[in-house]
Design a protein around this motif. Sequence first.
Motif, PDB file in Angstrom:
ATOM      1  N   UNK A 148       0.855  -1.186   0.000  1.00 50.22           N
ATOM      2  CA  UNK A 148       0.000   0.000   0.000  1.00 50.22           C
ATOM      3  C   UNK A 148       0.897   1.244   0.000  1.00 50.22           C
ATOM      4  N   UNK A 149       0.538   2.241  -0.807  1.00 53.21           N
ATOM      5  CA  UNK A 149       1.317   3.486  -0.856  1.00 53.21           C
ATOM      6  C   UNK A 149       0.476   4.651  -0.342  1.00 53.21           C
ATOM      7  N   UNK A 187      -6.398   0.063   6.622  1.00 56.63           N
ATOM      8  CA  UNK A 187      -5.597  -0.947   5.942  1.00 56.63           C
ATOM      9  C   UNK A 187      -5.990  -2.363   6.371  1.00 56.63           C
ATOM     10  N   UNK A 188      -6.391  -2.505   7.632  1.00 57.94           N
ATOM     11  CA  UNK A 188      -6.721  -3.823   8.168  1.00 57.94           C
ATOM     12  C   UNK A 188      -7.831  -4.526   7.412  1.00 57.94           C
ATOM     13  N   UNK A 189      -8.706  -3.742   6.741  1.00 59.83           N
ATOM     14  CA  UNK A 189      -9.843  -4.370   6.052  1.00 59.83           C
ATOM     15  C   UNK A 189      -9.390  -5.282   4.918  1.00 59.83           C
ATOM     16  N   UNK A 190      -8.133  -5.152   4.476  1.00 60.20           N
ATOM     17  CA  UNK A 190      -7.644  -6.023   3.402  1.00 60.20           C
ATOM     18  C   UNK A 190      -7.640  -7.489   3.833  1.00 60.20           C
ATOM     19  N   UNK A 245       3.388  -1.213   4.112  1.00 59.09           N
ATOM     20  CA  UNK A 245       2.869   0.134   3.900  1.00 59.09           C
ATOM     21  C   UNK A 245       4.036   1.092   3.651  1.00 59.09           C
ATOM     22  N   UNK A 246       4.047   1.662   2.436  1.00 60.98           N
ATOM     23  CA  UNK A 246       5.093   2.633   2.071  1.00 60.98           C
ATOM     24  C   UNK A 246       4.462   4.014   2.134  1.00 60.98           C
ATOM     25  N   UNK A 247       4.733   4.734   3.211  1.00 61.50           N
ATOM     26  CA  UNK A 247       4.047   6.015   3.413  1.00 61.50           C
ATOM     27  C   UNK A 247       4.656   7.153   2.608  1.00 61.50           C
ATOM     28  N   UNK A 248       5.952   7.045   2.319  1.00 60.38           N
ATOM     29  CA  UNK A 248       6.654   8.185   1.708  1.00 60.38           C
ATOM     30  C   UNK A 248       6.191   8.463   0.289  1.00 60.38           C
ATOM     31  N   UNK A 249       5.745   7.420  -0.397  1.00 60.50           N
ATOM     32  CA  UNK A 249       5.343   7.625  -1.791  1.00 60.50           C
ATOM     33  C   UNK A 249       3.839   7.869  -1.807  1.00 60.50           C
ATOM     34  N   UNK A 301       5.572  -1.082   8.283  1.00 60.74           N
ATOM     35  CA  UNK A 301       5.942   0.140   7.575  1.00 60.74           C
ATOM     36  C   UNK A 301       7.294  -0.074   6.920  1.00 60.74           C
ATOM     37  N   UNK A 302       7.403   0.374   5.687  1.00 65.20           N
ATOM     38  CA  UNK A 302       8.695   0.256   5.017  1.00 65.20           C
ATOM     39  C   UNK A 302       9.028   1.613   4.432  1.00 65.20           C
ATOM     40  N   UNK A 303      10.239   2.048   4.679  1.00 67.68           N
ATOM     41  CA  UNK A 303      10.620   3.375   4.183  1.00 67.68           C
ATOM     42  C   UNK A 303      11.297   3.232   2.814  1.00 67.68           C
ATOM     43  N   UNK A 304      10.625   3.762   1.796  1.00 67.35           N
ATOM     44  CA  UNK A 304      11.245   3.809   0.471  1.00 67.35           C
ATOM     45  C   UNK A 304      11.005   5.222  -0.051  1.00 67.35           C
ATOM     46  N   UNK A 305      12.063   5.902  -0.441  1.00 68.73           N
ATOM     47  CA  UNK A 305      11.875   7.257  -0.927  1.00 68.73           C
ATOM     48  C   UNK A 305      11.438   7.260  -2.381  1.00 68.73           C
ATOM     49  N   UNK A 306      10.698   8.296  -2.727  1.00 71.94           N
ATOM     50  CA  UNK A 306      10.221   8.441  -4.091  1.00 71.94           C
ATOM     51  C   UNK A 306      11.411   8.678  -5.027  1.00 71.94           C
ATOM     52  N   UNK A 307      11.394   7.980  -6.146  1.00 73.81           N
ATOM     53  CA  UNK A 307      12.503   8.078  -7.100  1.00 73.81           C
ATOM     54  C   UNK A 307      11.867   8.274  -8.462  1.00 73.81           C
ATOM     55  N   UNK A 308      11.406   9.516  -8.699  1.00 76.45           N
ATOM     56  CA  UNK A 308      10.536   9.681  -9.870  1.00 76.45           C
ATOM     57  C   UNK A 308      11.257  10.219 -11.095  1.00 76.45           C
TER      58      UNK A 308
END
Lengths: 316, 248
Positions: free
Chosen positions: A39-40, A47-50, A60-64, A170-177
């Motif tokens: 999930x982004x 989210x739990x409803x999934x 869950x990747x919140x940064x993007x 939670x997983x931290x991945x920065x946007x790389x656009x």
Amino acid sequence: MVIIYAETWENEFKKTTFEAISYGSKCAQEMGVESIAVVFGNSVNPIGELGKYGVNKVIHVQEIDEFEPYSIALALSDITKELNGKLLVLNGTANGKSLIGILSSLINAAAISNVTSFPINHKPLTVMRSAFSSKGIEQVSSNSDCTILSLVPNALGIISNGDSNPSVVLKKIDSNHKTSILQSEKESGEIPLPEAERVVSAGRGLKGPENWNIITDLAKVLNAGTACSKPVSDIGWRPHSEHVGQTGIQINPELYIAIGISGAIQHLAGVSRSKTIVVINNDPEAPFFKAADYGIVGDAFDVVPRLTETLKSFKK
Amino acid sequence: MKILVCISHVPDTTSKISFVSDGSSLDKNGVQFVINPYDEFGLTKGLHLREKHGGTVSVLTLGDESAEPTLRKALAIGADEAHRLNGVPHDGAQTSEEIAAFIKRNEFDVIICGQESIDYNGGVVPGALAAKLDLPFVNACISLDIDGNNVKTIREIDGGKETAKAKLPIVIAGKKGLVEEHDLRIPNMRGIMTARSKPLSVHELIESKTLAQSVSFSKPPEKKEVKMISPDNLEELVRLLNEESKVI
């Protein structure tokens, strides 16, 4: 592992996302592995409803927080590689279609789009897909270690008997656009055609754009999306985004009502996957009747308003 | 500006589709082949860009000799040169790998594909190509404006549209809206004559791998006979939609 892209729109899951989660989780069970939804965005809820759709775990990747295809694809590819994912499931939505090619190269995985069946075999992974603009069905096998599938919306249903309470990591991945989004516009109140369960569509038989109110009234009582034929979009009576057919949008609804559309082969190619087709046309020779489940020979301006009223009293 | 338009050679939209008896491939008997309609919008956009910014429009296809009339047609419509990667396309991975290898040898500023081909409807090649070249990518592109190195694009999203910017070079997957139906050009006699002398070069493949293997094709099940309903009995239609089809 089976990885599933849990697409959102304005911080909510799309209906097609539940289809993808149901599909991916069922595949994971058959393969004896875990299913993981990705999930982004920072304010997606809940989210739990999934879990209801059978998923074991959520990343869950919140940064993007916006859909930039390269950025999302790179994050999904990193997660898939890190977890040694064997299957990556996408929706055949506009965003899913933007991702599948990029992902295929980043992961070096077979990419199979327009999927219309659950796997008929897992070794090698084999599925059915729609080809030749719905005029053909293709059986395809994967030759690669990981396979990416994108599903035809509305084709495979939702399985909502799960009761898992997925862990959310939670997983931290920065946007790389590679592109920067300046502006998103959604035409208000509209049901996106690829995921619409019911669609009301009209053609040149309506004689002019000023007559479209009978179409939108019928669509409203059915909670349906509105669509049109190619000639109607070419002469500008209706926007391109409503054109269904071979070179327009391909739809897959439960119910398709075609009004004043003769049924050229190019039109049928975009709508023939509809489960039930109703054709209303004043020409009894219109070829569309041959592809219909129910047909009415009559004048649209007489029949359509009365049908709207009949449906209204039925709903009461 | 160097513009590349990638073209698929596909059955005409009016074709009745059938498969050879063992289901292994399309039955090409009596089928007319054309430029993929999505690619035709892209080709016309390429010509518009050339008119505005100068430069050249190259067209490319991965196909055997039978695809050459389609390339000649693109030349007759106005492209400057054509390239045929000599082989048979199998899947998005292989096709994009072959095209990427060609582009790496030839450098382009704008690479225009159609959003999908109307035969296999894969929609994989454009994005796969962009990723292999490490370039920005816009799918379902309905507007493309270039100013120097800056690109402004609009893409169709479900129920709306989105504007984005990027830098050249770029890969886009186009559709109607990129140009309009009335912008499409029909080759005239002069175009057809000059197309004969324009360069069409053939390149051997680098033999890249196919990852998705086509097993067989079949026709969708036939619909059952239509039920005709009197326009004076709309209650009957509503009843059937409710009780028989269960869609309302």
